[in-house]
Enzyme design. Structure first.
Site, mmCIF file in Angstrom:
data_model
loop_
_atom_site.group_PDB
_atom_site.id
_atom_site.type_symbol
_atom_site.label_atom_id
_atom_site.label_comp_id
_atom_site.label_asym_id
_atom_site.label_seq_id
_atom_site.Cartn_x
_atom_site.Cartn_y
_atom_site.Cartn_z
ATOM 1 N N PRO A 9 0.780 -1.232 0.000
ATOM 2 C CA PRO A 9 0.000 0.000 0.000
ATOM 3 C C PRO A 9 0.821 1.295 0.000
ATOM 4 C CG PRO A 9 -0.165 -1.127 2.111
ATOM 5 C CD PRO A 9 0.501 -2.076 1.162
ATOM 6 N N ASN A 10 0.284 2.236 -0.733
ATOM 7 C CA ASN A 10 0.803 3.617 -0.812
ATOM 8 C C ASN A 10 2.083 3.755 -1.632
ATOM 9 O OD1 ASN A 10 -1.289 4.810 0.862
ATOM 10 N ND2 ASN A 10 -0.343 3.699 2.551
ATOM 11 N N ARG A 17 4.166 10.960 -1.765
ATOM 12 C CA ARG A 17 4.142 10.669 -0.331
ATOM 13 C C ARG A 17 5.520 10.914 0.295
ATOM 14 N NH1 ARG A 17 4.706 4.250 1.072
ATOM 15 N NH2 ARG A 17 4.152 5.070 3.112
ATOM 16 N N TYR A 22 10.851 8.850 1.145
ATOM 17 C CA TYR A 22 10.759 7.862 0.056
ATOM 18 C C TYR A 22 11.305 8.361 -1.281
ATOM 19 C CZ TYR A 22 7.811 5.572 3.509
ATOM 20 O OH TYR A 22 7.353 4.981 4.660
ATOM 21 N N ASN A 73 7.984 -5.791 -1.094
ATOM 22 C CA ASN A 73 7.947 -4.664 -0.169
ATOM 23 C C ASN A 73 6.488 -4.560 0.279
ATOM 24 O OD1 ASN A 73 7.846 -2.306 1.233
ATOM 25 N ND2 ASN A 73 8.908 -1.057 -0.309
ATOM 26 N N ALA A 76 3.276 -0.906 4.670
ATOM 27 C CA ALA A 76 2.788 -0.912 6.062
ATOM 28 C C ALA A 76 2.359 -2.301 6.520
ATOM 29 C CB ALA A 76 1.634 0.071 6.208
ATOM 30 N N GLU A 97 12.946 -9.446 1.182
ATOM 31 C CA GLU A 97 12.194 -8.286 1.664
ATOM 32 C C GLU A 97 12.944 -7.007 1.287
ATOM 33 O OE1 GLU A 97 12.299 -8.237 5.911
ATOM 34 O OE2 GLU A 97 10.761 -6.694 6.092
ATOM 35 N N HIS A 99 12.742 -2.606 1.532
ATOM 36 C CA HIS A 99 12.121 -1.353 1.981
ATOM 37 C C HIS A 99 12.959 -0.202 1.465
ATOM 38 C CE1 HIS A 99 9.411 -3.506 4.563
ATOM 39 N NE2 HIS A 99 10.433 -4.254 4.920
ATOM 40 N N ARG A 106 13.659 3.985 12.121
ATOM 41 C CA ARG A 106 12.497 4.886 12.190
ATOM 42 C C ARG A 106 11.694 4.605 13.470
ATOM 43 N NH1 ARG A 106 9.494 4.694 6.618
ATOM 44 N NH2 ARG A 106 8.397 6.435 7.653
HETATM 45 C C1 DQA Z 1 8.245 0.948 3.535
HETATM 46 C C2 DQA Z 1 8.427 1.135 5.045
HETATM 47 C C3 DQA Z 1 7.120 0.885 5.773
HETATM 48 O O1 DQA Z 1 7.308 1.053 7.169
HETATM 49 C C4 DQA Z 1 6.063 1.877 5.310
HETATM 50 O O2 DQA Z 1 4.837 1.607 5.944
HETATM 51 C C5 DQA Z 1 5.921 1.905 3.827
HETATM 52 C C6 DQA Z 1 7.113 1.802 2.981
HETATM 53 C C7 DQA Z 1 9.520 1.323 2.754
HETATM 54 O O3 DQA Z 1 9.607 0.940 1.576
HETATM 55 O O4 DQA Z 1 10.400 1.986 3.300
HETATM 56 O O5 DQA Z 1 4.835 2.120 3.312
HETATM 57 O O6 DQA Z 1 7.974 -0.422 3.274
#
Ligand code: DQA
Length: 144
Positions: A9-10, A17, A22, A73, A76, A97, A99, A106
């Site tokens: 998501p997002n 964002r 990011y 990835n 959240a 994984e 990110h 963080r």
């Molecule tokens: C994320 C890190 C997560 O904590 C966050 O909720 C994201 C993006 C990253 O790519 O840094 O949406 O996965």
């Protein structure tokens, strides 16, 4: 070799964002970066993004018998989703994984990664490069 890249998501709002965290490049740029690199490395890549947990579970399930490795990835859902962890365990494919940000540096709630419990390794805090390192990792592992 075929790799599925799954984004949660997002991530579709990259560039908009929280650019300080990011980056300023958008989701299309991320896809292009991954596709170009996969081509260069001679692997097939399929990229999927969803804002919905169940759709991510479905995408992981369809990897069964279809792909050789997963780069994920979960965004959240990393920190909340046992369903995504269980789906990764169920298909039992090599998974990595990724990110964009350094989740360990963080907020405290980002330090737990359920999905990570079913992944071979993690690349975090490297921005787009993390996806490329994950592809390298899967290629190297398959060659072993
Ligand atoms: C994320 C890190 C997560 O904590 C966050 O909720 C994201 C993006 C990253 O790519 O840094 O949406 O996965």
């Amino acid at each position: 070799m075929k790799i599925k890249v799954i984004n949660g998501p997002n991530l579709n709002l990259l560039g908009i964002r929280e650019p300080a965290i990011y980056g300023k490049r958008d989701y299309a740029a991320l896809e292009e970066t991954i596709r170009d690199y996969a081509k260069k490395r001679g692997v097939e890549v399929e990229i999927f993004q969803s804002n919905h947990e169940g759709e991510i579970v479905d995408a992981i399930q369809t990897c069964l018998d279809n792909v050789d490795g997963i780069v994920i990835n979960p965004a959240a859902y990393t920190h909340t989703s046992i369903a995504i962890l269980d789906a990764l365990k169920a298909v039992a494919l090599p998974a990595v994984e990724v990110h964009l940000s350094a989740i360990d540096e963080r907020e405290k709630f980002r330090r737990i990664s359920y999905a990570g419990m079913a992944c071979l390794t993690r690349f975090a805090g490297l921005g787009f490069d993390g996806y490329l390192r994950a592809i390298d990792f899967l290629i190297d592992r398959a060659a072993r």
